[in-house]
Structure formats: C-alpha cells, structure tokens
Design a protein around this motif. Structure first.
Motif, PDB file in Angstrom:
ATOM      1  N   GLN A 101      12.457  46.186  19.317  1.00 26.84           N
ATOM      2  CA  GLN A 101      12.435  44.730  19.250  1.00 26.84           C
ATOM      3  C   GLN A 101      13.729  44.165  18.662  1.00 26.84           C
ATOM      4  O   GLN A 101      14.208  43.115  19.095  1.00 26.84           O
ATOM      5  N   THR A 102      14.308  44.861  17.695  1.00 31.95           N
ATOM      6  CA  THR A 102      15.594  44.422  17.154  1.00 31.95           C
ATOM      7  C   THR A 102      16.658  44.476  18.237  1.00 31.95           C
ATOM      8  O   THR A 102      17.497  43.576  18.356  1.00 31.95           O
ATOM      9  N   THR A 103      16.624  45.511  19.055  1.00 27.38           N
ATOM     10  CA  THR A 103      17.565  45.628  20.164  1.00 27.38           C
ATOM     11  C   THR A 103      17.405  44.465  21.136  1.00 27.38           C
ATOM     12  O   THR A 103      18.399  43.878  21.580  1.00 27.38           O
ATOM     13  N   ILE A 104      16.181  44.119  21.464  1.00 26.69           N
ATOM     14  CA  ILE A 104      15.940  43.002  22.380  1.00 26.69           C
ATOM     15  C   ILE A 104      16.493  41.702  21.797  1.00 26.69           C
ATOM     16  O   ILE A 104      17.190  40.955  22.476  1.00 26.69           O
ATOM     17  N   VAL A 105      16.206  41.454  20.527  1.00 27.90           N
ATOM     18  CA  VAL A 105      16.648  40.197  19.911  1.00 27.90           C
ATOM     19  C   VAL A 105      18.169  40.137  19.822  1.00 27.90           C
ATOM     20  O   VAL A 105      18.786  39.133  20.170  1.00 27.90           O
ATOM     21  N   VAL A 106      18.799  41.218  19.381  1.00 28.10           N
ATOM     22  CA  VAL A 106      20.253  41.208  19.184  1.00 28.10           C
ATOM     23  C   VAL A 106      21.003  41.175  20.514  1.00 28.10           C
ATOM     24  O   VAL A 106      21.986  40.453  20.665  1.00 28.10           O
ATOM     25  N   ARG A 107      20.549  41.942  21.494  1.00 31.21           N
ATOM     26  CA  ARG A 107      21.289  42.035  22.767  1.00 31.21           C
ATOM     27  C   ARG A 107      21.010  40.902  23.744  1.00 31.21           C
ATOM     28  O   ARG A 107      21.891  40.509  24.497  1.00 31.21           O
ATOM     29  N   PHE A 108      19.763  40.401  23.749  1.00 30.10           N
ATOM     30  CA  PHE A 108      19.393  39.483  24.823  1.00 30.10           C
ATOM     31  C   PHE A 108      19.075  38.059  24.385  1.00 30.10           C
ATOM     32  O   PHE A 108      19.037  37.172  25.221  1.00 30.10           O
ATOM     33  N   LEU A 109      18.814  37.840  23.118  1.00 27.73           N
ATOM     34  CA  LEU A 109      18.443  36.497  22.675  1.00 27.73           C
ATOM     35  C   LEU A 109      19.539  35.920  21.785  1.00 27.73           C
ATOM     36  O   LEU A 109      20.225  36.639  21.072  1.00 27.73           O
ATOM     37  N   SER A 110      19.659  34.613  21.831  1.00 28.17           N
ATOM     38  CA  SER A 110      20.668  33.967  20.984  1.00 28.17           C
ATOM     39  C   SER A 110      20.090  33.608  19.622  1.00 28.17           C
ATOM     40  O   SER A 110      20.825  33.442  18.659  1.00 28.17           O
ATOM     41  N   ALA A 111      18.771  33.508  19.498  1.00 27.15           N
ATOM     42  CA  ALA A 111      18.134  33.140  18.234  1.00 27.15           C
ATOM     43  C   ALA A 111      17.981  34.357  17.331  1.00 27.15           C
ATOM     44  O   ALA A 111      17.785  35.475  17.809  1.00 27.15           O
ATOM     45  N   ARG A 112      18.082  34.134  16.047  1.00 31.53           N
ATOM     46  CA  ARG A 112      17.898  35.211  15.086  1.00 31.53           C
ATOM     47  C   ARG A 112      16.624  35.033  14.260  1.00 31.53           C
ATOM     48  O   ARG A 112      16.267  35.892  13.485  1.00 31.53           O
TER      49      ARG A 112
END
Length: 187
Positions: A102-113
């Motif tokens: 899930q961290t990979t998805i958020v960091v690589r594909f999403l702009s929100a943190r």
C-alpha cells in the motif's frame, strides 16, 4: 474435549484468514485483477476459505492430537511451534507485506500523502494493541484481580486499526457519489 479448544481453533483460523484476505486486498490494489470483478472476488473468497480450513485443521490437530504430529509434548503443553507460526508469524508477515504494497501504491501512483497517515496510524494502533496483549496483559490481570486483561485494550486498538484501514481506503478511493446522484447507474 472442552469447547474452548474448538473456539481456539476457529479463532486461529479466522485470524489467519483475515490477514490473508488483507494481504490479497493489498495485491488487488495493483490491478492485477480488476477489483470487484468476479475473478478477483472468487480468488479472494476461495483462497481465504482454503486458508481458513487448513489453519483450522492445524489448530484443531494441535489441540486434539488428531494426527499426533502437531500435539504439544506433555512436558510443555503450552509450547506449539505450529500454532505460534500460524497465529503470530503469518499475520505479521501479511501486515508487513500489506504495508509495503500500500505504501508503494500511495508513493508511486497517488499525489496525496494523507493515506500514509491513515496507514501508519493503523499499524501503530495494531502494534500497540499487540504489545499490550502480549507484554502487559498478565500484569494488568493480576493488578485488577482478574477483572480485566490486555485482551480488552488489544480489541479496542485492533478496532481502531480497522477503522484506520477504512480511513486509508476512503482516502485512496475516488468518490462515485456524484455518478449515483445523476442517475448514471440505474438498477
């Protein structure tokens, strides 16, 4: 055969199955299979059912000595490497893999943190709950004359962890309410 042995076997199977499903939901986030599709749902449900049955058998075999291969030694009835592995190690591995995915998805594909805050909060709640359960439970139980133990606080914190996972999911999911309000989807 005391009924709590069966309850323990079912509890062990449910816990491991839950964490297996959580891990699979982490994989579905990469769109290996379209989430919500029949294929992904059958994969998650089918493999989770297989895990439930197999882990339930291991726990029941340990409790009742069905095959005598997993039954603890009479000299140390609380020592059971099989149950330890499936009840503690497998969920821990599933949580770590879920966090990485899930961290990979958020960091690589999403702009929100913001989703990372939810994810870390969930992990923190779960870790503190387990620390209380395994580290402070006996002391709590003794100091309250067996009225309360760490399981109470662990359950509260585990519930908070699940709520944080929902917050994480909500933060990474696109809101489709406008499409429903405009009658785009008709049932």
């Amino acid at each position: 055969m005391p009924p709590w042995h069966w309850l323990g076997a079912v509890n062990t199977a449910l816990v491991v199955s839950f964490f297996w499903a959580l891990f699979l939901f982490g994989i579905v986030g990469f769109q290996v299979m379209a989430d919500g599709s029949l294929k992904s749902m059958l994969t998650i449900i089918g493999t989770t059912l297989i895990i439930f049955i197999s882990m339930g058998y291991i726990a029941a075999d340990t409790a009742f000595g069905i095959s005598n291969g997993l039954k603890p030694k009479p000299s140390n009835p609380l020592y059971s490497p099989g149950v330890f592995t499936i009840y503690l190690v497998v969920p821990l591995v599933a949580i770590v893999l879920f966090m990485i995915l899930q961290t990979t998805i958020v960091v690589r594909f999403l702009s929100a943190r913001l989703p990372l805050v939810w994810l870390v909060s969930s992990f923190f709640c779960f870790a503190v709950g387990q620390a209380i359960m395994f580290g402070a439970s006996k002391k709590m139980c003794q100091s309250t004359n067996n009225r309360i133990d760490g399981a109470f606080f662990a359950t509260l914190l585990d519930s908070a962890a699940v709520s944080c996972i929902y917050g994480f999911w909500s933060a990474i999911t696109v809101d489709d309410n406008a499409a429903f309000e405009e009658d785009e989807y008709k049932f």
